[in-house]
Enzyme design. Structure first.
Site, mmCIF file in Angstrom:
data_model
loop_
_atom_site.group_PDB
_atom_site.id
_atom_site.type_symbol
_atom_site.label_atom_id
_atom_site.label_comp_id
_atom_site.label_asym_id
_atom_site.label_seq_id
_atom_site.Cartn_x
_atom_site.Cartn_y
_atom_site.Cartn_z
ATOM 1 N N GLY A 118 0.818 -1.204 0.000
ATOM 2 C CA GLY A 118 0.000 0.000 0.000
ATOM 3 C C GLY A 118 0.852 1.256 0.000
ATOM 4 O O GLY A 118 2.020 1.239 0.400
ATOM 5 N N GLY A 163 0.456 5.753 0.574
ATOM 6 C CA GLY A 163 -0.400 6.822 1.065
ATOM 7 C C GLY A 163 0.328 8.150 1.052
ATOM 8 O O GLY A 163 1.470 8.255 0.592
ATOM 9 N N GLY A 164 -0.353 9.165 1.573
ATOM 10 C CA GLY A 164 0.231 10.494 1.590
ATOM 11 C C GLY A 164 1.429 10.607 2.510
ATOM 12 O O GLY A 164 2.336 11.414 2.277
ATOM 13 N N PHE A 165 1.468 9.797 3.573
ATOM 14 C CA PHE A 165 2.544 9.892 4.561
ATOM 15 C C PHE A 165 3.671 8.889 4.319
ATOM 16 O O PHE A 165 4.721 8.988 4.939
ATOM 17 C CB PHE A 165 1.987 9.694 5.971
ATOM 18 N N LYS A 189 4.710 4.593 2.609
ATOM 19 C CA LYS A 189 4.256 3.338 2.011
ATOM 20 C C LYS A 189 4.173 2.251 3.066
ATOM 21 O O LYS A 189 4.780 2.339 4.132
ATOM 22 C CB LYS A 189 5.191 2.918 0.881
ATOM 23 N N LYS A 210 4.289 0.410 8.198
ATOM 24 C CA LYS A 210 4.133 1.714 7.558
ATOM 25 C C LYS A 210 5.456 2.464 7.700
ATOM 26 O O LYS A 210 5.910 2.720 8.817
ATOM 27 C CB LYS A 210 2.994 2.483 8.222
ATOM 28 N N ASP A 245 -11.820 10.575 8.128
ATOM 29 C CA ASP A 245 -11.472 10.086 6.784
ATOM 30 C C ASP A 245 -12.009 8.673 6.585
ATOM 31 O O ASP A 245 -11.316 7.795 6.068
ATOM 32 C CB ASP A 245 -9.957 10.123 6.585
#
Length: 546
Positions: free
Chosen positions: A19, A21-23, A25, A41, A133
């Site tokens: 995955g 994301g904005g912050f 992977k 993460k 969110d």
């Protein structure tokens, strides 16, 4: 060499990326002591900038929350440059992908999933947090089809409690409540209820209540609060959706009313539980004994450290042992393997002489030859006859007049004598990967075609008609869809399709050609539409279930 040596030192073996994301992977990894799969993460602190406080709030929230429908935190590892958050791995993929596979869910299945979302969100609100969110992409499924809410990067914890007003507009536009769009102060619990209404609509209808390619038009639809009610919806589900997707937040249904709604209790006879069931933070004697023997530490001393819940390596090991116990597997910790020292070829550099001149170069040359004679093995004539070794002149003819040329030439002889030649295999016809049917399979659809190459060509043709930019590598096809003429550089969607083989369960025992789907970045509902086109072109697709 590992790109993230810190994780290896902390006992994790990294696998593929699962995955982004904005912050940062998210990578799949294995906890070496227990053998359990985890999700890691990875965030680069130097690139977070103003988002660093959000990451700290997310970690703080995960440390304080413990609920069966919230993804569990195991460990936090922080260095000067990176932050690693080790969490529960959910092998069932996103709830969104489940909707893609089934087009839309039945009322009973939708209710089963939605009750779990209500349970988790109610627990969040009781603990003073608003998620802000909520969407199907932020809800994962584990191997037992239990929901797990993830991504608390936009969560809020108002200092005055849930009755305090918030001002920051955040979240995904298609799930945003009207008050977020208007830019007025709002209650976190109320915007979560609206997002949950959009999720319920998506479960029941397989599409969004408010959508448009134009962001201004999308916001107008949300502010009007008008959406289509398909004929297959029951009166109970229509009534509940109207109460959740109410434009006026003061008239919108509250979480305690939602829990006790007749449609939510239908078929279950009771409201969803809102308790945390935080058994992970209770003392388990059996798990403690296993850790005590392994680390040679008294159980009581170990528990005094664990009960502080620092979310370090001991916390991760304890929580993963609890997972093993719940699953019925034997409780044991693997011994840390110490790699055996390999024989190394040591070449000592000749000491440079300080006096310049021709004599010095001759001395250096003699020193190099002596050293090379020491490290170069003597090959018997019988072996030399059958060994295809190149001569120094053939290997490095351009460097023969320099000492450096002789060094590399000699080292090459040693390398070829000690290391067998690796044959480079370049098969003319590669075959797709054969998947293991025993493993968890999600986002896989079979086709009626028996030729993998033909399926790949058909996929490329279908995507070309949708103006999707494709690049192929073997049997993996990566597609990109960019914005309209106004913003050509902006990426709307990025996804990956892989042609693979699934073992057949019929008597013919012929592998079935299948398509494995994966959304990488971008608009999820646009991805859903493309997936529907892909499923249609195959003629007949059967979802591979666990």
């Amino acid at each position: 060499m590992s790109r993230y040596p810190t994780l290896r030192c902390c006992g994790y073996e990294l696998d593929r990326t699962i995955g982004t994301g904005g912050f940062g992977k998210v990578k799949l990894a294995t906890h070496t002591l227990t053998g359990e799969k985890v999700a890691v993460k990875i965030m680069d602190k130097t690139k977070l900038g103003k988002d660093l406080p959000r990451v700290k709030l997310e970690i703080s929230a995960l440390k304080s929350l413990s609920h069966p429908n919230i993804c569990k935190l195991y460990q936090v590892i922080e260095t000067e440059t990176h932050c690693y958050v080790v969490m529960e791995y959910c092998s069932g993929g996103e709830l969104f992908d489940h909707i893609v596979e089934k087009s839309r869910l039945s009322e009973m299945e939708s209710r089963m999933f939605f009750r779990q979302i209500i349970s988790a969100v109610s627990y969040l609100h009781d603990n003073g947090y608003a998620h802000r969110d909520l969407k199907p992409e932020n809800v994962l499924l584990d191997k037992e089809q239990n929901l797990k809410i993830i991504d608390f990067g936009l969560c809020a914890k108002p200092q005055g409690g849930m009755d305090s007003l918030l001002l920051t507009s955040c979240g995904s536009p298609t799930y945003a409540a009207p008050e977020l769009i208007q830019g007025v102060k709002y209650h976190g619990s109320e915007v979560d209820i609206w997002s949950m209404g959009v999720i319920l609509y998506a479960l029941l209808c397989g599409c969004l209540p408010f959508e448009s390619d134009n962001i201004d038009e999308l916001f107008k639809k949300i502010l009007r609060g008008k959406y289509i009610e398909p004929g297959w919806l029951s009166s109970g589900s229509k009534r509940l959706l109207r109460r959740m997707l109410c434009v006026d937040p003061l008239k919108r249904i509250r979480i305690n009313e939602l829990i006790n709604d007749p449609w939510i209790k239908l078929g279950f006879g009771c409201p969803p539980s809102t308790l945390s069931h935080a058994i992970d933070q209770r003392k388990d004697v059996e798990c403690l004994e296993v850790m005590s023997r392994h680390f040679n530490v008294e159980a009581e001393i170990l528990w005094s450290r664990l009960s502080k819940w620092k979310y370090d390596s001991e916390t991760a090991t304890y929580l993963l042992l609890l997972n093993l116990k719940k699953s019925g597997f034997p409780l044991m910790l693997k011994k840390k393997e110490i790699p055996k020292p390999q024989p190394e070829l040591i070449i000592r550099r000749p000491v440079a002489l300080h006096t310049p001149g021709q004599e010095n170069r001759r001395v250096v040359g003699r020193a190099i030859r002596r050293k090379m004679e020491e490290v170069t093995p003597t090959i018997p004539a019988k072996i030399k006859k059958n060994t295809n070794l190149d001569t120094p002149q053939q290997q490095c003819s351009s460097n023969q007049n320099s000492p450096a040329g002789k060094i590399f030439s000699g080292l090459d002889r040693v390398r070829k004598a000690l290391t067998p030649r690796r044959r480079i295999s370049t098969p003319t016809s590669k075959q797709p990967e054969i998947l293991n049917i025993k493993k968890d399979l999600c986002n896989i659809s079979t086709t009626i075609c028996k030729d993998p190459e033909k399926v790949m060509n058909q996929l490329e043709n279908v995507l070309a008609t949708k103006n999707v930019i494709c690049s192929r590598k073997g049997f993996v096809l990566r597609g990109k869809l960019k914005s309209d003429a106004g913003d050509k550089e902006k990426l709307k969607l990025s996804f990956e399709l892989e042609i693979c083989l699934v073992p057949s369960i019929n008597r013919e025992n012929v592998p079935v050609v299948a398509i494995k789907r994966k959304r990488l970045k971008g608009d999820s509902w646009m991805y859903k539409k493309i997936c529907e086109e892909i499923l249609n072109f195959t003629g007949k697709c059967e979802t591979i279930l666990e």
